[in-house]
Scaffold this motif. Structure first.
Motif, PDB file in Angstrom:
ATOM      1  N   GLN A   1      16.925  35.672  11.275  1.00 32.55           N
ATOM      2  CA  GLN A   1      17.313  36.925  11.906  1.00 32.55           C
ATOM      3  C   GLN A   1      16.094  37.846  11.863  1.00 32.55           C
ATOM      4  O   GLN A   1      15.088  37.507  11.274  1.00 32.55           O
ATOM      5  CB  GLN A   1      18.504  37.561  11.182  1.00 32.55           C
ATOM      6  CG  GLN A   1      18.369  37.600   9.667  1.00 32.55           C
ATOM      7  CD  GLN A   1      19.712  37.780   8.991  1.00 32.55           C
ATOM      8  OE1 GLN A   1      20.376  38.774   9.200  1.00 32.55           O
ATOM      9  NE2 GLN A   1      20.111  36.807   8.195  1.00 32.55           N
TER      10      GLN A   1
ATOM     11  N   TRP B   1      14.560  41.539  10.929  1.00 30.28           N
ATOM     12  CA  TRP B   1      14.767  42.784  10.201  1.00 30.28           C
ATOM     13  C   TRP B   1      13.874  43.877  10.771  1.00 30.28           C
ATOM     14  O   TRP B   1      12.658  43.731  10.805  1.00 30.28           O
ATOM     15  CB  TRP B   1      14.445  42.590   8.726  1.00 30.28           C
ATOM     16  CG  TRP B   1      15.208  41.481   8.082  1.00 30.28           C
ATOM     17  CD1 TRP B   1      14.774  40.211   7.869  1.00 30.28           C
ATOM     18  CD2 TRP B   1      16.538  41.535   7.565  1.00 30.28           C
ATOM     19  NE1 TRP B   1      15.748  39.467   7.253  1.00 30.28           N
ATOM     20  CE2 TRP B   1      16.843  40.247   7.056  1.00 30.28           C
ATOM     21  CE3 TRP B   1      17.508  42.530   7.485  1.00 30.28           C
ATOM     22  CZ2 TRP B   1      18.076  39.944   6.486  1.00 30.28           C
ATOM     23  CZ3 TRP B   1      18.720  42.224   6.909  1.00 30.28           C
ATOM     24  CH2 TRP B   1      19.005  40.948   6.416  1.00 30.28           C
TER      25      TRP B   1
ATOM     26  N   VAL C   1      11.716  46.989  10.630  1.00 32.75           N
ATOM     27  CA  VAL C   1      10.937  47.573   9.546  1.00 32.75           C
ATOM     28  C   VAL C   1      10.319  48.892   9.987  1.00 32.75           C
ATOM     29  O   VAL C   1       9.824  48.997  11.104  1.00 32.75           O
ATOM     30  CB  VAL C   1       9.801  46.608   9.131  1.00 32.75           C
ATOM     31  CG1 VAL C   1       8.873  47.250   8.122  1.00 32.75           C
ATOM     32  CG2 VAL C   1      10.372  45.311   8.591  1.00 32.75           C
TER      33      VAL C   1
ATOM     34  N   PHE D   1      10.626  39.660  11.029  1.00 24.64           N
ATOM     35  CA  PHE D   1      10.452  41.105  10.954  1.00 24.64           C
ATOM     36  C   PHE D   1       9.890  41.681  12.257  1.00 24.64           C
ATOM     37  O   PHE D   1       9.104  41.026  12.935  1.00 24.64           O
ATOM     38  CB  PHE D   1       9.512  41.467   9.807  1.00 24.64           C
ATOM     39  CG  PHE D   1       9.917  40.852   8.504  1.00 24.64           C
ATOM     40  CD1 PHE D   1      10.899  41.445   7.720  1.00 24.64           C
ATOM     41  CD2 PHE D   1       9.347  39.655   8.069  1.00 24.64           C
ATOM     42  CE1 PHE D   1      11.306  40.857   6.529  1.00 24.64           C
ATOM     43  CE2 PHE D   1       9.748  39.065   6.868  1.00 24.64           C
ATOM     44  CZ  PHE D   1      10.728  39.670   6.102  1.00 24.64           C
TER      45      PHE D   1
ATOM     46  N   SER E   1      16.291  48.547   8.811  1.00 17.26           N
ATOM     47  CA  SER E   1      16.839  47.995   7.580  1.00 17.26           C
ATOM     48  C   SER E   1      15.861  48.025   6.418  1.00 17.26           C
ATOM     49  O   SER E   1      16.257  48.170   5.282  1.00 17.26           O
ATOM     50  CB  SER E   1      17.410  46.595   7.797  1.00 17.26           C
ATOM     51  OG  SER E   1      16.447  45.745   8.324  1.00 17.26           O
ATOM     52  N   ILE E   2      14.581  47.916   6.696  1.00 15.92           N
ATOM     53  CA  ILE E   2      13.604  47.900   5.607  1.00 15.92           C
ATOM     54  C   ILE E   2      12.598  49.026   5.783  1.00 15.92           C
ATOM     55  O   ILE E   2      12.030  49.185   6.864  1.00 15.92           O
ATOM     56  CB  ILE E   2      12.854  46.558   5.558  1.00 15.92           C
ATOM     57  CG1 ILE E   2      13.851  45.412   5.327  1.00 15.92           C
ATOM     58  CG2 ILE E   2      11.783  46.573   4.491  1.00 15.92           C
ATOM     59  CD1 ILE E   2      13.202  44.039   5.273  1.00 15.92           C
TER      60      ILE E   2
ATOM     61  N   ARG F   1      18.142  50.112   4.001  1.00 10.87           N
ATOM     62  CA  ARG F   1      18.865  49.421   2.926  1.00 10.87           C
ATOM     63  C   ARG F   1      17.930  48.854   1.863  1.00 10.87           C
ATOM     64  O   ARG F   1      18.347  48.497   0.770  1.00 10.87           O
ATOM     65  CB  ARG F   1      19.680  48.257   3.507  1.00 10.87           C
ATOM     66  CG  ARG F   1      20.580  48.616   4.682  1.00 10.87           C
ATOM     67  CD  ARG F   1      21.862  49.240   4.162  1.00 10.87           C
ATOM     68  NE  ARG F   1      22.423  48.470   3.078  1.00 10.87           N
ATOM     69  CZ  ARG F   1      23.327  47.499   3.225  1.00 10.87           C
ATOM     70  NH1 ARG F   1      23.787  47.194   4.400  1.00 10.87           N
ATOM     71  NH2 ARG F   1      23.789  46.846   2.165  1.00 10.87           N
ATOM     72  N   SER F   2      16.666  48.697   2.218  1.00 13.14           N
ATOM     73  CA  SER F   2      15.696  48.138   1.289  1.00 13.14           C
ATOM     74  C   SER F   2      14.418  48.938   1.350  1.00 13.14           C
ATOM     75  O   SER F   2      14.033  49.416   2.412  1.00 13.14           O
ATOM     76  CB  SER F   2      15.344  46.700   1.668  1.00 13.14           C
ATOM     77  OG  SER F   2      16.471  45.919   1.842  1.00 13.14           O
ATOM     78  N   LEU F   3      13.757  49.052   0.226  1.00 10.27           N
ATOM     79  CA  LEU F   3      12.478  49.741   0.189  1.00 10.27           C
ATOM     80  C   LEU F   3      11.421  48.840  -0.423  1.00 10.27           C
ATOM     81  O   LEU F   3      11.640  48.235  -1.468  1.00 10.27           O
ATOM     82  CB  LEU F   3      12.569  51.020  -0.655  1.00 10.27           C
ATOM     83  CG  LEU F   3      13.220  52.238  -0.025  1.00 10.27           C
ATOM     84  CD1 LEU F   3      13.244  53.373  -1.049  1.00 10.27           C
ATOM     85  CD2 LEU F   3      12.451  52.667   1.226  1.00 10.27           C
ATOM     86  N   LEU F   4      10.291  48.778   0.245  1.00  7.13           N
ATOM     87  CA  LEU F   4       9.148  48.059  -0.296  1.00  7.13           C
ATOM     88  C   LEU F   4       8.082  49.104  -0.572  1.00  7.13           C
ATOM     89  O   LEU F   4       7.576  49.741   0.348  1.00  7.13           O
ATOM     90  CB  LEU F   4       8.656  47.033   0.727  1.00  7.13           C
ATOM     91  CG  LEU F   4       7.517  46.124   0.317  1.00  7.13           C
ATOM     92  CD1 LEU F   4       7.828  45.409  -0.993  1.00  7.13           C
ATOM     93  CD2 LEU F   4       7.248  45.087   1.411  1.00  7.13           C
TER      94      LEU F   4
ATOM     95  N   LEU G   1      17.921  48.036  -2.316  1.00 11.51           N
ATOM     96  CA  LEU G   1      17.079  46.952  -2.811  1.00 11.51           C
ATOM     97  C   LEU G   1      15.640  47.456  -2.855  1.00 11.51           C
ATOM     98  O   LEU G   1      15.076  47.805  -1.822  1.00 11.51           O
ATOM     99  CB  LEU G   1      17.194  45.752  -1.866  1.00 11.51           C
ATOM    100  CG  LEU G   1      16.435  44.488  -2.224  1.00 11.51           C
ATOM    101  CD1 LEU G   1      16.953  43.886  -3.518  1.00 11.51           C
ATOM    102  CD2 LEU G   1      16.548  43.468  -1.103  1.00 11.51           C
TER     103      LEU G   1
END
Lengths: 255, 255
Positions: free
Chosen positions: A109, A111, A113, A136, A174-175, A198-201, A215
């Motif tokens: 899928q 994502w 970013v 991504f 989402s990221i 929903r997610s962090l880098l 996340l």
DNA sequence: CGATGTGAAATGCTTCACAGCA
DNA sequence: TGCTGTGAAGCATTTCACATCG
């Protein structure tokens, strides 16, 4: 309130401590993939792609292991966790294996970013292979510097972070990737979470506080440098680790 | 010739399997620090520095653990491997602990670093905190692009990689950082090794072959992104790992 | 009393070794 | 015959639990 870090999870384990024959999880309840394995999967991907490019359609666990500098049994065990994709006597089909690993990693899928902080690092990430290939799409670039806002990188125009709400309305995010200076990281993180990420880098050299449902992973560009220093300083590298890989970059995971 | 990856090492273990009372290694034969611990030490550093900046002179294992999102016992065990630096009843002295960890990581000496490939990533690294603070000095920046050679970054002028020999003659080089495109990575690595570099840190998305006496580590900027994808794809994050840290970035170590 | 330091238990990961299939 | 897939053994790391000390 003694240990804010260790909520009751072990004791309240849903499954019985001693197995009552789990029955080997089938197609529905997927096998448990250890994180150690998850982290190696992208490495296998990279090697498989290189092998493919150089004309090898089939690969043995020995070859993969040699390239990754790990034990062949580990490769076989890792891959067998995804299913029985090898052919006894000949090995694995590289292209097929890549597909399977992609699926396992959720890279089948795409994502969306968003990268915040378009300095050198942000640009490097925006252009990097890992961010632009399978799995991504960079959908937005954000900064606060008026000299940078409006600039076009690849086919995306850098927007002001104040427009985050608007961006979130246009496209799903989402990221979130934080490539800002440390001083801005926390507030940028808050904004991104507020925008529905929903997610962090986090690439900023700072410790981020985020809600537990986010996340959170954290990459330190110099951590390997420091590990190198450790081993270089005592040239007696641990005999076991000598040829061992170890796959890293600080990651803090929240729920 | 069956397994080029796994030389006899486990079996030929110097120490007896069941301990005969090692007598607790003293000042001379330092304690064995597990790699898992080595990798956490820089994380502690970062947290300690932040605590210091915010005025906390003393820190408990609980606090450190909460920031690092790991178990407090792990923190204590890690730190106790370096020595008994805590004070029962109150905790650890942050400044002192930073010093001790620095010493353990070999950051009390200064490693001369050369960065090859001055694109966005190379610039980001050259300016990054981790590369410019304790333990490291960037002594040379190299590229092949005439548009970049001659440019001044910080107080260093980018030189052509053909001048590597000259650079090596002027200054000692211990760590080489590869921030080139994948296609150039192998040859640049060879050049750096030829110039006397003892360690290589590879940021290029390719698998590098280097002599076994070279310490090789490899950082993949997108690996955490892929790990995120995995966990995001199955929102049932493994209950155990939920609040767990994991510290990464592919590393391939050669003797 | 509060927080460290640490044996010992528990868990997780790696490696061996070999049965089994193509 | 060659190489995968996998129980079982072997190690490493984590966590518990508590004695110990400032």
């Amino acid at each position: 309130m003694t240990d804010p870090v260790d909520p009751p999870s072990k004791a309240a384990n849903p499954g019985p401590p001693t197995s009552v024959d789990p029955g080997r999880p089938e197609s529905s309840g997927e096998r448990r993939i250890p994180e150690a394995t998850v982290v190696r999967l992208p490495v296998y991907q990279r090697i498989l792609e290189e092998l493919l490019r150089s004309g090898n359609a089939t690969v043995s666990s020995e070859q993969l292991a040699a390239s990754a500098r790990i034990n062949a049994a580990k490769v076989r065990k890792d891959l067998s966790l995804l299913g029985s994709f090898g052919t006894r006597g000949s090995g694995y089909d590289a292209a097929f294996l890549i597909e399977q690993i992609d699926r396992e990693l959720g890279l089948d899928q795409v994502w969306p970013v968003v990268i915040a902080g378009i300095g050198n690092l942000g640009r490097a990430l925006a252009n990097s292979q890992g961010f632009t290939t399978r799995g991504f799409t960079v959908v937005a670039l954000l900064d606060v510097d008026p000299a940078v806002v409006g600039e076009r990188i690849g086919d995306i125009t850098v927007r002001h972070i104040d427009e985050l709400e608007a961006v979130a309305a246009e496209t799903s995010l989402s990221i979130g990737v934080i490539a800002t200076p440390a001083s801005a990281a926390q507030s940028v993180g808050d904004l991104l979470v507020g925008a529905g990420v929903r997610s962090l880098l986090n690439f900023a050299p700072t410790v981020l506080a985020v809600p537990p449902e986010i996340l959170l992973r954290y990459v330190d560009l110099s951590i390997e440098l420091q590990v190198m220093s450790f081993y270089q300083a005592r040239l007696g590298v641990p005999s076991e680790e000598q040829r061992m890989p170890s796959i890293r970059s600080i990651g803090l995971t929240g729920a």
